[in-house]
Design an enzyme around this catalytic site. Structure first.
Site, PDB file in Angstrom:
ATOM      1  NE  ARG A 231      -4.244  -1.268  -0.117  1.00  7.68           N
ATOM      2  CZ  ARG A 231      -4.392  -2.434  -1.054  1.00  7.68           C
ATOM      3  NH1 ARG A 231      -3.563  -2.579  -1.787  1.00  7.68           N
ATOM      4  NH2 ARG A 231      -5.489  -3.127  -0.996  1.00  7.68           N
ATOM      5  CD  GLU A 260      -2.250   2.703  -5.544  1.00  7.57           C
ATOM      6  OE1 GLU A 260      -1.002   2.405  -5.470  1.00  7.57           O
ATOM      7  OE2 GLU A 260      -3.052   1.962  -5.984  1.00  7.57           O
ATOM      8  CG  HIS A 292      -2.383  -1.573  -6.979  1.00 12.66           C
ATOM      9  ND1 HIS A 292      -2.948  -0.676  -6.022  1.00 12.66           N
ATOM     10  CD2 HIS A 292      -2.523  -2.741  -6.426  1.00 12.66           C
ATOM     11  CE1 HIS A 292      -3.103  -1.185  -4.954  1.00 12.66           C
ATOM     12  NE2 HIS A 292      -2.781  -2.629  -5.304  1.00 12.66           N
TER      13      HIS A 292
HETATM   14  C1  COI Z   1      -5.954  -5.795  -2.992  1.00 17.55           C
HETATM   15  O1  COI Z   1      -6.810  -6.885  -3.430  1.00 17.55           O
HETATM   16  O2  COI Z   1      -6.049  -5.480  -1.834  1.00 17.55           O
HETATM   17  C2  COI Z   1      -5.220  -5.286  -4.159  1.00 17.55           C
HETATM   18  O3  COI Z   1      -4.190  -4.422  -3.710  1.00 17.55           O
HETATM   19  C3  COI Z   1      -5.546  -5.359  -5.494  1.00 17.55           C
HETATM   20  C4  COI Z   1      -6.686  -4.546  -5.804  1.00 17.55           C
HETATM   21  C5  COI Z   1      -6.405  -2.809  -5.751  1.00 17.55           C
HETATM   22  C6  COI Z   1      -7.468  -4.633  -7.378  1.00 17.55           C
END
Ligand code: COI
Length: 327
Positions: A231, A260, A292
């Site tokens: 994150r 982001e 990401h």
């Molecule tokens: C999540 O699953 O927490 C991710 O980081 C991927 C999402 C932003 C699609």
């Protein structure tokens, strides 16, 4: 049981069809992200399925009026949903779990790319510059690698790192026996002071916010390599830029970055990306940035949609849901 699924991409459709049928969930899909303007889409639905768009108290109140009982985010992270507010209204919030290999394999890939200066090598190749100037890399074996966060993804990263022969130091509040076999749990201070490369696998919480900052970067080894696939809020971007500019930080690989949210997954080919920190970082030859995408495999996308359908089916059956995050 009817679910309204927001922010649906074309590549998810086959999974919505397949798992909707399998779990007996009627699903409506839309490309739109959830917002007050389209709240009415929830009329007649008991469940909302969202991706990364913030779902705040006001929107939850509106959905509650339409009878929504479940908000399922098809992501592991759930900090974008005001799950505490939802709990007050008796609305269940669930998240997804997907194979940890997707992010773990991507992490190993970016670690290797960072220490082998792959961004410079690939960019030079495009310009037919095949020289060896400034692209001598390092091997992982002699390094001490720090893994911050040993949940499912951090643990898998440690297992994969095991094949490279590096010394692995780990940090987490909870210590796992499986991790202990491959890594040594130490304090965060020891991670900062002893590691050549540090990779982060923690959720976005108050405790992890800016855990990499001017002070902690100051404690790290000169030339430390930082990897963040978790994150953006974990790293204070200004402090990272400063560290890279002075050479204190030798390289970074970032699949996530602060702020982001309004940028990633959109196409900015023909317009300016109004995020200066992101632009500064992405212009640096020793910073590898990706939008990401560490999660983005066929296997994970299937799991994400299946989790949402499963939560809906469990609600319908009145079953306890292990994916529930708010009570
Ligand atoms: C999540 O699953 O927490 C991710 O980081 C991927 C999402 C932003 C699609």
């Amino acid at each position: 049981m009817k679910m309204m699924a927001f922010s649906c991409r074309q590549d998810e459709m086959e999974f919505f069809r397949q798992f909707g049928e399998q779990y007996g969930v009627e699903v409506e899909t839309t490309k739109e992200a959830p917002c007050m303007e389209n709240a009415e889409l929830l009329k007649g639905c008991q469940a909302a399925c969202v991706l990364t768009t913030p779902v705040d108290a006001q929107l939850i109140d509106q959905w509650h009026q339409y009878g929504v009982q479940l908000i399922s985010t098809r992501t592991v992270g759930f900090e974008h949903v005001d799950y505490r507010h939802a709990a007050k209204l008796g609305i269940a919030v669930t998240n997804a779990t997907y194979t940890p290999d997707t992010v773990a394999e991507y992490t190993i890939m970016t670690i290797l790319m960072a220490i082998r200066k792959m961004k410079i090598i690939l960019n030079r190749y495009i310009g037919q510059d095949f020289s060896l100037r400034n692209v001598r890399g390092r091997e992982l074996g002699p390094m001490t690698v720090g893994v911050v966060g040993t949940g499912r993804i951090g643990q898998r990263v440690i297992e994969l790192l095991g094949g490279f022969g590096c010394e692995i130091l780990a940090y987490d509040l909870e210590h796992k026996e499986e991790v202990r076999r491959l890594a040594r749990y130490v304090s965060l201070e020891t991670i900062w002071e002893e590691c050549d490369l540090i990779t982060f696998h923690t959720p976005a919480t108050e405790e992890t916010c800016h855990m990499v900052n001017r002070h902690t970067i100051g404690q790290m080894k000169d030339g430390v390599v930082l990897i963040n696939m978790a994150r953006g809020s974990i790293i204070d971007t200004e402090a990272l830029i400063e560290g890279l500019e002075t050479g204190k930080v030798g390289a970074a690989a970032l699949d996530v970055v602060e702020n982001e949210g309004s940028i990633y997954y959109k196409d900015f080919k023909d317009r300016p990306v109004c995020c200066r920190e992101m632009s500064i970082l992405s212009a640096m030859p020793n910073v590898l940035m990706t939008p990401h995408t560490a999660f983005f495999t066929q296997e994970a996308v299937s799991d994400m949609v299946e989790c949402a359908m499963l939560s809906c089916a469990r609600l319908k059956a009145g079953e306890k849901d292990p994916l529930r995050v708010n009570g």
